[in-house]
Design a protein around this motif. Structure first.
Motif, PDB file in Angstrom:
ATOM      1  N   GLN A  60      -2.600  -7.382   6.334  1.00 57.36           N
ATOM      2  CA  GLN A  60      -2.804  -5.958   6.118  1.00 57.36           C
ATOM      3  C   GLN A  60      -4.285  -5.616   6.254  1.00 57.36           C
ATOM      4  OE1 GLN A  60      -1.232  -4.235   2.465  1.00 57.36           O
ATOM      5  NE2 GLN A  60      -1.065  -2.281   3.540  1.00 57.36           N
ATOM      6  N   PRO A  61      -4.613  -4.781   7.255  1.00 51.29           N
ATOM      7  CA  PRO A  61      -5.988  -4.299   7.352  1.00 51.29           C
ATOM      8  C   PRO A  61      -6.220  -3.259   6.259  1.00 51.29           C
ATOM      9  CG  PRO A  61      -4.640  -3.234   9.023  1.00 51.29           C
ATOM     10  CD  PRO A  61      -3.767  -4.231   8.320  1.00 51.29           C
ATOM     11  N   CYS A  62      -7.420  -3.240   5.727  1.00 47.60           N
ATOM     12  CA  CYS A  62      -7.753  -2.298   4.655  1.00 47.60           C
ATOM     13  C   CYS A  62      -8.985  -1.486   5.042  1.00 47.60           C
ATOM     14  CB  CYS A  62      -8.007  -3.061   3.351  1.00 47.60           C
ATOM     15  SG  CYS A  62      -6.537  -3.883   2.709  1.00 47.60           S
ATOM     16  N   GLY A 113      -2.017   8.864   4.703  1.00 49.43           N
ATOM     17  CA  GLY A 113      -2.398   8.032   5.831  1.00 49.43           C
ATOM     18  C   GLY A 113      -2.824   6.619   5.464  1.00 49.43           C
ATOM     19  N   LEU A 114      -2.817   6.294   4.164  1.00 48.60           N
ATOM     20  CA  LEU A 114      -3.175   4.945   3.719  1.00 48.60           C
ATOM     21  C   LEU A 114      -1.974   4.306   3.033  1.00 48.60           C
ATOM     22  CD1 LEU A 114      -6.781   5.633   2.382  1.00 48.60           C
ATOM     23  CD2 LEU A 114      -6.114   4.666   4.598  1.00 48.60           C
ATOM     24  N   TYR A 115      -2.078   3.012   2.724  1.00 52.25           N
ATOM     25  CA  TYR A 115      -0.935   2.256   2.205  1.00 52.25           C
ATOM     26  C   TYR A 115      -1.366   1.372   1.045  1.00 52.25           C
ATOM     27  CZ  TYR A 115       0.882   3.711   6.688  1.00 52.25           C
ATOM     28  OH  TYR A 115       1.266   4.471   7.749  1.00 52.25           O
ATOM     29  N   GLU A 116      -0.515   1.322   0.019  1.00 54.94           N
ATOM     30  CA  GLU A 116      -0.762   0.431  -1.101  1.00 54.94           C
ATOM     31  C   GLU A 116      -0.323  -0.983  -0.712  1.00 54.94           C
ATOM     32  OE1 GLU A 116       0.711  -0.383  -5.703  1.00 54.94           O
ATOM     33  OE2 GLU A 116       1.497   1.351  -4.620  1.00 54.94           O
ATOM     34  N   PRO A 117      -1.170  -1.992  -0.924  1.00 58.71           N
ATOM     35  CA  PRO A 117      -0.717  -3.362  -0.710  1.00 58.71           C
ATOM     36  C   PRO A 117       0.422  -3.693  -1.681  1.00 58.71           C
ATOM     37  CG  PRO A 117      -3.108  -3.279  -0.713  1.00 58.71           C
ATOM     38  CD  PRO A 117      -2.613  -1.932  -1.184  1.00 58.71           C
ATOM     39  N   GLY A 138      -4.747  -0.073   2.176  1.00 56.81           N
ATOM     40  CA  GLY A 138      -4.397  -0.525   3.512  1.00 56.81           C
ATOM     41  C   GLY A 138      -4.506   0.625   4.496  1.00 56.81           C
ATOM     42  N   THR A 139      -4.946   0.322   5.714  1.00 53.75           N
ATOM     43  CA  THR A 139      -5.025   1.352   6.758  1.00 53.75           C
ATOM     44  C   THR A 139      -3.784   1.323   7.645  1.00 53.75           C
ATOM     45  OG1 THR A 139      -6.260  -0.162   8.191  1.00 53.75           O
ATOM     46  CG2 THR A 139      -7.549   1.356   6.785  1.00 53.75           C
ATOM     47  N   ALA A 140      -2.917   0.349   7.411  1.00 52.45           N
ATOM     48  CA  ALA A 140      -1.634   0.218   8.103  1.00 52.45           C
ATOM     49  C   ALA A 140      -0.719  -0.551   7.157  1.00 52.45           C
ATOM     50  CB  ALA A 140      -1.800  -0.544   9.424  1.00 52.45           C
TER      51      ALA A 140
END
Length: 184
Positions: A60-62, A113-117, A138-140
């Motif tokens: 996961q990119p952050c 537009g962001l994501y929780e790990p 996360g950015t994806a």
């Protein structure tokens, strides 16, 4: 195969008995600083040949780095998580996530537009003091893949095939990492 010499204190000038293989070879041989930073490829026992190890990953990119879960660390059976920060330092944690005991997520208020790990990545992200603020969201979404890695005296190389990159982890004080494009 050209002979690679690792100039490392204690073994300076002694050639490696085997060089990097597969996808890792052009990176290892193409960056003159890598042989001295990583040392020689290693194997689990004396007299066995170094090899590429299969590994399952969750990547996961952050906002300010990367999170990477590994099913194994080369020939070692334990699951680990690498936290790579944008200052090019990293930490490695044992995976203690238990889906029967630990929540998958922390119900964080995630910006658009962001994501929780989540899962094992999320547990480290939530429970490591200051990490959420330092690495960000996360950015994806996290992605899973079958990958490969190679172990060295002073680090590891790990491919992230779905992103066309190889991470190089150099142990030291501090631990540092670098990133290379596959096919470089």
């Amino acid at each position: 195969m050209p002979e690679v010499t690792a100039t490392i204190p204690g073994i300076s000038g002694e050639p490696c008995s085997a060089g990097a293989q597969g996808i890792f070879r052009p990176i290892y041989e193409g960056d003159p600083g890598l042989p001295s930073a990583l040392g020689c490829p290693t194997a689990p026992t004396e007299g066995t040949y170094p090899q590429i190890w299969p590994v399952d990953i969750i990547y996961q990119p952050c906002e300010r780095g990367h999170l990477v879960w590994l099913s194994n660390l080369g020939w070692f059976a334990g699951r680990v998580i690498y936290v790579l920060l944008d200052d090019l330092t990293y930490s490695r944690y044992d995976d203690t996530f238990d889906p029967n005991l630990d929540p998958a997520g922390g119900n964080a208020s995630v910006p658009a537009g962001l994501y929780e790990p989540l899962g094992a990545l999320g547990k480290v992200w939530r429970e490591t003091p200051g990490l959420q603020e330092r690495i960000g969201f996360g950015t994806a979404p996290a992605s899973q893949a079958r990958s490969e890695m190679m172990m060295f005296q002073y680090g590891e190389m790990l491919s992230i095939p779905q992103n066309g990159i190889v991470f190089v982890f150099k142990r030291g004080t501090p631990n540092t990492w670098s990133i290379y494009s596959i096919g470089q």
